[in-house]
Scaffold this motif. Structure first.
Motif, PDB file in Angstrom:
ATOM      1  N   LEU A  11       0.814  -1.226   0.000  1.00 20.91           N
ATOM      2  CA  LEU A  11       0.000   0.000   0.000  1.00 20.91           C
ATOM      3  C   LEU A  11       0.844   1.272   0.000  1.00 20.91           C
ATOM      4  O   LEU A  11       0.519   2.213  -0.725  1.00 20.91           O
ATOM      5  N   LYS A  48      -2.416   1.618  11.703  1.00 20.90           N
ATOM      6  CA  LYS A  48      -2.298   2.951  11.118  1.00 20.90           C
ATOM      7  C   LYS A  48      -3.302   3.054   9.979  1.00 20.90           C
ATOM      8  O   LYS A  48      -3.157   2.388   8.951  1.00 20.90           O
ATOM      9  N   THR A  63      -2.732   3.325   6.203  1.00 27.35           N
ATOM     10  CA  THR A  63      -2.097   2.227   5.471  1.00 27.35           C
ATOM     11  C   THR A  63      -3.024   1.008   5.423  1.00 27.35           C
ATOM     12  O   THR A  63      -2.585  -0.126   5.377  1.00 27.35           O
ATOM     13  N   LYS A 107       0.390   4.104  -2.768  1.00 33.09           N
ATOM     14  CA  LYS A 107       0.087   5.502  -2.448  1.00 33.09           C
ATOM     15  C   LYS A 107       1.063   6.450  -3.147  1.00 33.09           C
ATOM     16  O   LYS A 107       0.702   7.550  -3.533  1.00 33.09           O
ATOM     17  N   GLN A 152      11.972   2.769  14.692  1.00 30.06           N
ATOM     18  CA  GLN A 152      11.106   2.306  13.592  1.00 30.06           C
ATOM     19  C   GLN A 152      11.740   2.447  12.203  1.00 30.06           C
ATOM     20  O   GLN A 152      11.140   2.056  11.211  1.00 30.06           O
ATOM     21  N   ASP A 154       1.124  10.492   6.545  1.00 26.64           N
ATOM     22  CA  ASP A 154       0.533   9.755   5.420  1.00 26.64           C
ATOM     23  C   ASP A 154       1.484   8.691   4.865  1.00 26.64           C
ATOM     24  O   ASP A 154       1.349   8.252   3.733  1.00 26.64           O
ATOM     25  N   THR A 155       2.490   8.300   5.643  1.00 26.98           N
ATOM     26  CA  THR A 155       3.475   7.313   5.152  1.00 26.98           C
ATOM     27  C   THR A 155       3.766   6.221   6.184  1.00 26.98           C
ATOM     28  O   THR A 155       4.862   5.678   6.223  1.00 26.98           O
ATOM     29  N   THR A 156       2.809   5.899   7.042  1.00 29.02           N
ATOM     30  CA  THR A 156       2.956   4.824   8.039  1.00 29.02           C
ATOM     31  C   THR A 156       4.037   5.100   9.072  1.00 29.02           C
ATOM     32  O   THR A 156       4.536   4.182   9.714  1.00 29.02           O
ATOM     33  N   SER A 157       4.419   6.359   9.235  1.00 30.42           N
ATOM     34  CA  SER A 157       5.510   6.652  10.167  1.00 30.42           C
ATOM     35  C   SER A 157       5.039   7.274  11.477  1.00 30.42           C
ATOM     36  O   SER A 157       5.450   6.838  12.546  1.00 30.42           O
TER      37      SER A 157
END
Lengths: 275, 157
Positions: free
Chosen positions: A38, B57, B60, A42, A189, B40-43
């Motif tokens: 995903l 999240k 995602t 995106k 992370q 908007d980037t899973t962070s």
């Protein structure tokens, strides 16, 4: 950021998924947890015409003791692998590495099969399964086949899976002790700048994260260990023959040096754990 | 595609585009704007919600992936009479926020963390919140709030 439009189909079985894949393998992608695919969609780096959601296919999330190895279903989520009693007892390296992927939210969704099939050289799990001499089980229109981990990771985001195949199971050798995982990153992370998975039980195996266009074995180190070298001498050969990337986090030269440091730490830790 | 999702106890069915992200579904279709979109980037974790009890999240996930699922957002945490959830109360008492942008995601991540670690150490709290960024507090008061919530005796396991 919103993905480009696609047709969405939800598979109820592996057969569903393979049937839809066969219709147009080049523009169809499988979606498991979605935590590799995903983000690419995106960014419009991936624009599949058909997305086949295999996330709910029953019977593909398990960690089983299979006698001489441990069998892991491809849809097993990182969190489930991290806390699996079977994994913690028989392949603690894999349980540990699953607990290092991304962050808790990512581990609740991401799957081992998705991560391995994505084939990112900066991911932790490919190095872990390479160090554990894993066998990948893939199903496809020509039946089922087994692929050794050392043949599976071909290049940047490229694996030995054919476009019409699906990874369904991962088999890893048992390695209850004598293992270590080292990872260096600048922020929580983040992807590893360099990572190391080492298994000293049986034939020594040392695999590296982010030291090439795909996950790679530290062959120089493995050779030295097999010849009886001390950890420090074996680790000095960690980057032999490798061409790590340069990016904003680290130059190739820095990575080569870091690999020798982390491999030394991993070998010392693994040897101590073996007792 | 038609999706049926239970959000904070209310089940609704809607037609959504297959490419609609869960966070846009929550904000735009369900009108629940407490869930923020940060990186908007899973962070950053600002969009964290619970899906079937686990933190995810929502930037995602596709809305279609949540079909049939149960979502809890920050709007579902306080009691109907406005009484704050013990986690929210602890953030309030320990000044676990400044600008507040990360707070909804932080609270949802903490709810999931405390389910998995009902009696966490400080290190487990810091590790457990690695998926949530806060640019104001330096995290210290957030960690204090989480420990206080865990030890408040008011969390239903």
């Amino acid at each position: 950021m919103i993905p480009a439009s696609f047709e969405y189909r939800r598979a109820g079985s592996v057969e569903d998924a393979l049937g839809w894949l066969a219709e147009d393998p080049d523009s169809t992608k499988l979606l498991a947890g979605g935590h590799s695919l995903l983000p690419l969609m995106k960014l419009r780096l991936a624009t599949p015409g058909v997305l086949v959601d295999v996330g709910r296919v029953p019977g593909l999330s398990y960690v089983r003791d299979a006698g001489d190895h441990v069998a892991i279903g491809a849809l097993t989520r990182h969190r489930d692998l991290e806390i699996s009693e079977v994994a913690r007892a028989s392949v603690p390296l894999l349980a540990h590495v699953a607990g290092q992927v991304g962050d808790p939210q990512v581990r609740h969704r991401g799957t081992i099969g998705g991560s391995l099939a994505h084939g990112d050289p900066a991911s932790d799990l490919p190095a872990a399964v390479l160090a554990l001499d894993a066998t990948m089980v893939a199903d496809g229109p020509r039946g089922r086949r087994e692929i050794a981990a050392s043949d599976f990771f071909r290049g940047f985001l490229e694996t030995a899976l054919e476009p019409d195949e699906m990874l369904t199971e991962i088999r890893v050798r048992k390695a209850p002790s004598g293992w270590a995982f080292q990872k260096f990153n600048r922020r929580a992370q983040d992807w590893a700048i360099v990572g190391v998975a080492a298994v000293l039980d049986g034939e020594p195996r040392v695999a590296l994260v982010n030291m090439g266009s795909t996950t790679v074995r530290a062959r120089g180190t493995e050779e030295a260990l097999a010849a009886g070298a001390e950890a420090a001498d074996a680790a000095a050969r960690a980057a032999e023959g490798l061409e790590p990337p340069s990016d904003l986090h680290a130059s190739a030269e820095y990575r080569r040096h870091l690999a020798t440091v982390l491999v030394r730490r991993a070998l010392v830790e693994a040897a101590a754990a073996r007792g | 595609m038609r999706v049926t999702v239970t959000v904070n106890g209310t089940t609704e069915t809607h037609d959504v585009e297959t490419r609609m992200l869960l966070v846009h579904y929550l904000r735009e279709v369900r009108g629940l704007t407490g869930t923020n979109i940060g990186c908007d980037t899973t962070s950053c974790g600002a969009c964290t919600v619970l899906l079937d009890g686990e933190s995810v999240k929502s930037c995602t996930l596709l809305a279609v992936q949540a079909d049939g699922g149960e979502i809890t957002t920050i709007e579902g945490m306080a009691a109907p009479d406005g009484t704050l959830h013990p986690i929210q109360q602890a953030f309030h008492e320990h000044h676990g926020l400044q600008c507040g942008f990360c707070t909804p995601g932080m609270v949802m991540a903490v709810a999931s963390l405390l389910k998995e670690h009902p009696d966490p150490t400080e290190a487990e709290v810091r590790e457990g919140l690695e998926g949530n960024l806060c640019r104001c507090t330096g995290y210290h008061n957030i960690v204090q709030a989480v420990l206080a919530a865990a030890h408040s005796g008011e969390l239903v396991p």
